[in-house]
Every structure is written in structure tokens, then in C-alpha cells.
Design a protein around this motif. Structure first.
Motif, PDB file in Angstrom:
ATOM      1  N   PRO A 179       6.548   2.752   1.683  1.00 12.33           N
ATOM      2  CA  PRO A 179       6.445   1.775   2.769  1.00 12.33           C
ATOM      3  C   PRO A 179       7.064   2.270   4.071  1.00 12.33           C
ATOM      4  O   PRO A 179       6.545   1.990   5.161  1.00 12.33           O
ATOM      5  N   LEU A 180       8.163   3.026   3.973  1.00  8.62           N
ATOM      6  CA  LEU A 180       8.806   3.546   5.176  1.00  8.62           C
ATOM      7  C   LEU A 180       7.853   4.459   5.953  1.00  8.62           C
ATOM      8  O   LEU A 180       7.691   4.311   7.173  1.00  8.62           O
ATOM      9  N   LEU A 181       7.216   5.386   5.254  1.00  2.98           N
ATOM     10  CA  LEU A 181       6.321   6.332   5.929  1.00  2.98           C
ATOM     11  C   LEU A 181       5.111   5.641   6.541  1.00  2.98           C
ATOM     12  O   LEU A 181       4.712   5.938   7.672  1.00  2.98           O
ATOM     13  N   LEU A 182       4.533   4.682   5.792  1.00  2.00           N
ATOM     14  CA  LEU A 182       3.354   3.990   6.309  1.00  2.00           C
ATOM     15  C   LEU A 182       3.722   3.105   7.497  1.00  2.00           C
ATOM     16  O   LEU A 182       3.015   3.087   8.521  1.00  2.00           O
ATOM     17  N   ALA A 183       4.837   2.385   7.391  1.00  2.00           N
ATOM     18  CA  ALA A 183       5.278   1.534   8.501  1.00  2.00           C
ATOM     19  C   ALA A 183       5.634   2.376   9.724  1.00  2.00           C
ATOM     20  O   ALA A 183       5.346   1.993  10.864  1.00  2.00           O
TER      21      ALA A 183
ATOM     22  N   ALA B 152       0.833  -1.208   0.000  1.00  3.01           N
ATOM     23  CA  ALA B 152       0.000   0.000   0.000  1.00  3.01           C
ATOM     24  C   ALA B 152       0.867   1.258   0.000  1.00  3.01           C
ATOM     25  O   ALA B 152       0.583   2.231  -0.716  1.00  3.01           O
ATOM     26  N   GLY B 153       1.933   1.255   0.811  1.00  8.11           N
ATOM     27  CA  GLY B 153       2.815   2.413   0.861  1.00  8.11           C
ATOM     28  C   GLY B 153       3.471   2.680  -0.480  1.00  8.11           C
ATOM     29  O   GLY B 153       3.567   3.825  -0.927  1.00  8.11           O
ATOM     30  N   TRP B 154       3.904   1.618  -1.131  1.00  8.53           N
ATOM     31  CA  TRP B 154       4.541   1.725  -2.459  1.00  8.53           C
ATOM     32  C   TRP B 154       3.580   2.326  -3.473  1.00  8.53           C
ATOM     33  O   TRP B 154       3.917   3.276  -4.181  1.00  8.53           O
ATOM     34  N   GLN B 155       2.366   1.780  -3.553  1.00 11.61           N
ATOM     35  CA  GLN B 155       1.406   2.241  -4.554  1.00 11.61           C
ATOM     36  C   GLN B 155       0.926   3.660  -4.288  1.00 11.61           C
ATOM     37  O   GLN B 155       0.761   4.457  -5.217  1.00 11.61           O
ATOM     38  N   MET B 156       0.714   4.003  -3.010  1.00 11.21           N
ATOM     39  CA  MET B 156       0.283   5.372  -2.693  1.00 11.21           C
ATOM     40  C   MET B 156       1.374   6.387  -3.040  1.00 11.21           C
ATOM     41  O   MET B 156       1.096   7.447  -3.593  1.00 11.21           O
TER      42      MET B 156
ATOM     43  N   ARG C 130       1.585   6.749  -6.881  1.00 11.21           N
ATOM     44  CA  ARG C 130       0.519   7.582  -7.441  1.00 11.21           C
ATOM     45  C   ARG C 130       0.709   9.050  -7.099  1.00 11.21           C
ATOM     46  O   ARG C 130       0.278   9.935  -7.853  1.00 11.21           O
ATOM     47  N   ALA C 131       1.372   9.317  -5.970  1.00 10.35           N
ATOM     48  CA  ALA C 131       1.621  10.704  -5.581  1.00 10.35           C
ATOM     49  C   ALA C 131       2.837  11.281  -6.299  1.00 10.35           C
ATOM     50  O   ALA C 131       3.149  12.466  -6.136  1.00 10.35           O
ATOM     51  N   GLY C 132       3.527  10.438  -7.097  1.00  6.98           N
ATOM     52  CA  GLY C 132       4.699  10.900  -7.819  1.00  6.98           C
ATOM     53  C   GLY C 132       5.929  11.078  -6.947  1.00  6.98           C
ATOM     54  O   GLY C 132       6.851  11.821  -7.301  1.00  6.98           O
ATOM     55  N   MET C 133       5.980  10.387  -5.811  1.00  2.09           N
ATOM     56  CA  MET C 133       7.105  10.523  -4.884  1.00  2.09           C
ATOM     57  C   MET C 133       8.340   9.828  -5.433  1.00  2.09           C
ATOM     58  O   MET C 133       8.252   8.713  -5.942  1.00  2.09           O
ATOM     59  N   PHE C 134       9.497  10.485  -5.358  1.00  3.30           N
ATOM     60  CA  PHE C 134      10.734   9.824  -5.764  1.00  3.30           C
ATOM     61  C   PHE C 134      11.059   8.734  -4.733  1.00  3.30           C
ATOM     62  O   PHE C 134      10.741   8.851  -3.558  1.00  3.30           O
ATOM     63  N   GLY C 135      11.710   7.667  -5.186  1.00  7.07           N
ATOM     64  CA  GLY C 135      12.042   6.567  -4.277  1.00  7.07           C
ATOM     65  C   GLY C 135      10.813   5.927  -3.674  1.00  7.07           C
ATOM     66  O   GLY C 135      10.823   5.495  -2.518  1.00  7.07           O
ATOM     67  N   ALA C 136       9.729   5.848  -4.462  1.00  4.42           N
ATOM     68  CA  ALA C 136       8.440   5.376  -3.933  1.00  4.42           C
ATOM     69  C   ALA C 136       8.515   3.973  -3.347  1.00  4.42           C
ATOM     70  O   ALA C 136       7.824   3.666  -2.370  1.00  4.42           O
ATOM     71  N   THR C 137       9.354   3.110  -3.923  1.00  2.00           N
ATOM     72  CA  THR C 137       9.406   1.721  -3.455  1.00  2.00           C
ATOM     73  C   THR C 137       9.934   1.610  -2.031  1.00  2.00           C
ATOM     74  O   THR C 137       9.600   0.654  -1.318  1.00  2.00           O
TER      75      THR C 137
END
Length: 344
Positions: A207-211, A189-193, A196-203
Motif C-alpha cells: 500500500p505504501l508504494l502504490l499510495a 490492491a497494494g497489499w495483494q500485489m 503475490r510478489a512475495g514482498m516482505f511486509g506486504a501489508t
């Protein structure tokens, strides 16, 4: 699918070889070396991008799970060393452009984006748009990541006697199934969100922010199991080594050799900045070298997890470096071209 299978088998052989010889970090360095040797021998290999991205989410969850409100508050005190990241990045850019242009004869775009210590895919996209040599950029950045990741563990062991055999997590059998499921949710979920938000280093960052949110709420209490982090190391190592597939001797003599020379420059600059920070008493030296080393974010996150470094310190500096490079690189390259007329 055959190149993917070759890469998987060769990486597995690398793990076994490193384990048999009792060498450090077999799940990371074993695949890197084995795939590098196989690539140089002409074996067709290719990583699996979707799997590689999924493996990076494990590292994001692993870092996020270590966050607490106390740890987050401590990040405010990091500003003196955080301010040095743009300074070091600028030094790398200036020295790198001169090195690649004057010594190796690359055009400005190739020299500039080869110098920038940012994400590989971002530098390839920016470099191609600016008229750079995409193959040279790919090999130079792959060499940068490989050398930094290979040299650092031995440096950490030699200088600080870091224990590289530490398990980076608990066994899966010791973690409740509900918590394992929550980790999977945070990763995907963190990766996909973030994507979609166009965040660099999304992978990693998603996940880091959500965890981290779940960890600070007291819901997530463990890192991903050791088996998952080993898997992440395996696929990241396989991906780094496989980037040399199809390399020619002409490319080895120019692009790879140029990349190796630049790695020496990067290591010298890193040691200078680490020494300044250490003498000023701003941060512990081991955390500082992990935070300032211009390697891949995922690879250095693995090392920081294994040696038990301050994850907030290491990750904060790498995120800022990537942020500075991705936002600043296109602006600086346009400014340089406007003032000098060089670069295409």
C-alpha cells in the motif's frame, strides 16, 4: 469467536480507561495494557489476523500519501545513517546470542532468532525450521515490541516535548468520497500485489508504494482519515497485548523476563547509535530514535505519524532493517553452524 470478542471488549475498555485518565496514545497503548493485564489474568484472547493485516494497510497508505518527488530525492542523502543499520543489527545479534545462551540457557536457534529484530512471523518460521522454541520466540518478540512501543512515547515526550495528542489525520467528513475510495484501493490492491510478489511486509509496503505513486502523480492529496488511523492503532495494540494470552508463570519467569532484560540491552544500544549519529550531525535526534528503535514497523510508523516526524527517513531505515534481518538471518545462522557445529 469468543476469544476474538473478549479481545475486542478488553481493548475497548483499555481505550476508555486511558481516555478517562488522560494518558497518551489511548487508541494504541490502552489496548496493549488492557489486553496484557487480561492475558495475565487468564482471559482467553486472540486477535483477528485478517483484520490486523487490513489495519496495517491503512498505515502503508498513510505513509505513502506523504511522499513527494522532493521527499524521495532527499532519501539519497540518507546513506550515512542507512549504512549504520546493518552495523547496529549485527551488534544486536552478537550481544543477543551471548545474552540468551549464556544467561538463560536457550539453544542457539532460539537465542539467534530471539535476538534478530525482524518481523515476528518471519522470525518464528525461520526459528522453528532451525530447531528453536517457537513459544519462547513468540513471547520474547512480543515483549520487545510492547516495551519499545510503550517506552518510546514517554521518551519522546520527556526529552523532546513531542506532542502526542496531534491528530494523525483529518476527519473523514472533510475528505472527498472519491479520494477515500482511492485510499481503499491503494490499501487493498497494494497489499495483494505485494503479497503475490512475495514482498516482505506486504501489508504495509505494498500500500505504501502504490499510495506513494498516486501521491507523487498529484492524484492522492490526503492521508487516511483520523478515524481509520485510530482503528489501526486499536487493532495493532489489541494484537500486541493478546499475544500474551495463555502465558504461564513459568513462561513469565523465563521467556518474558528474558525478553524484558533484552529490551534494556536494545534500548541502550539504540541510545548509543542515536548519540553517535547526533554528535556527527547526520540526522535530527527524534527522527533517528524512531528510525533506529528495533520495535515493530507498524507500531513505530504510528508514532512517527503522530509526532510529525520525517516519514521517509523513518520508513527507509525500518525497511532496510527488516530487509537485512530477513535476508541475512538465515545466511548468518547457517554460516555460524557450519563453523562451530552449534545451534540445534
Amino acid at each position: 469467536m469468543m476469544p476474538h470478542l473478549y479481545a475486542f471488549v478488553v481493548a475497548g475498555i483499555g481505550v476508555l480507561a486511558f481516555k478517562m485518565m488522560q494518558l497518551p496514545l489511548p487508541w494504541l497503548l490502552g489496548p496493549i495494557f488492557a489486553c496484557l493485564i487480561a492475558a495475565m489474568a487468564g482471559v482467553p484472547m486472540r486477535g483477528i489476523k485478517l483484520v490486523n493485516d487490513a489495519m496495517r494497510t491503512i498505515l502503508g497508505v498513510a505513509v505513502g500519501a506523504t511522499f513527494t518527488t522532493t521527499l524521495l530525492a532527499s532519501m539519497v542523502g540518507m546513506w550515512p545513517t542507512l549504512l549504520m543499520i546493518p552495523v547496529m543489527t549485527s551488534c544486536i545479534g552478537v550481544v543477543g546470542v551471548l545474552y540468551f545462551q549464556r544467561l538463560w540457557g536457550f539453544n542457539f536457534a532460539t537465542s539467534y532468532y530471539s535476538s534478530m529484530p525482524g518481523g515476528l512471523q518471519d522470525m518464528l518460521v525461520f526459528g522453528e525450521e532451525a530447531g528453536g522454541d517457537v513459544r519462547a520466540l513468540s513471547l520474547i518478540h512480543a515483549t520487545r515490541v510492547m516495551v519499545i512501543v510503550v517506552v518510546l512515547p514517554f521518551l519522546l515526550k520527556w526529552v523532546w516535548d513531542a506532542d502526542l495528542s496531534n491528530p494523525p489525520g483529518a476527519p473523514a467528513a472533510s475528505i472527498a468520497p472519491a479520494e477515500l475510495a482511492l485510499m481503499v484501493f491503494c490499501g487493498l490492491a497494494g497489499w495483494q500485489m505485494a503479497k503475490r510478489a512475495g514482498m516482505f511486509g506486504a501489508t504495509i509496503l505494498g500500500p505504501l508504494l502504490l499510495a506513494a505513486a498516486f501521491a507523487m502523480a498529484g492524484i492522492l492529496n490526503h492521508r487516511p482519515p483520523v478515524e481509520a488511523i485510530w482503528a489501526a492503532q486499536f487493532f495493532i495494540g489489541m494484537s500486541v497485548g493478546s499475544k500474551y494470552a495463555g502465558v504461564t508463570m513459568a513462561e513469565v519467569r523465563t521467556d518474558v523476563t528474558a525478553g524484558l532484560g533484552f529490551c534494556v540491552i536494545l534500548l541502550v544500544l539504540t541510545i548509543i547509535f542515536v548519540e553517535v549519529i547526533h554528535v556527527a550531525g547526520l540526522a535530527p535526534p527524534m527522527e533517528t530514535i524512531l528510525a533506529f528503535a528495533p520495535g515493530g514497523q507498524a507500531e513505530l510508523t504510528v508514532l512517527a505519524l503522530i509526532v510529525g516526524a520525517d516519514m521517509a527517513f523513518v520508513v527507509a531505515h525500518h525497511v532496510l532493517r527488516i530487509f537485512v534481518v530477513i535476508l541475512g538471518a538465515p545466511l548468518f545462522v547457517r554460516l555460524f553452524d557450519t563453523n562451530t557445529g552449534e545451534g540445534k
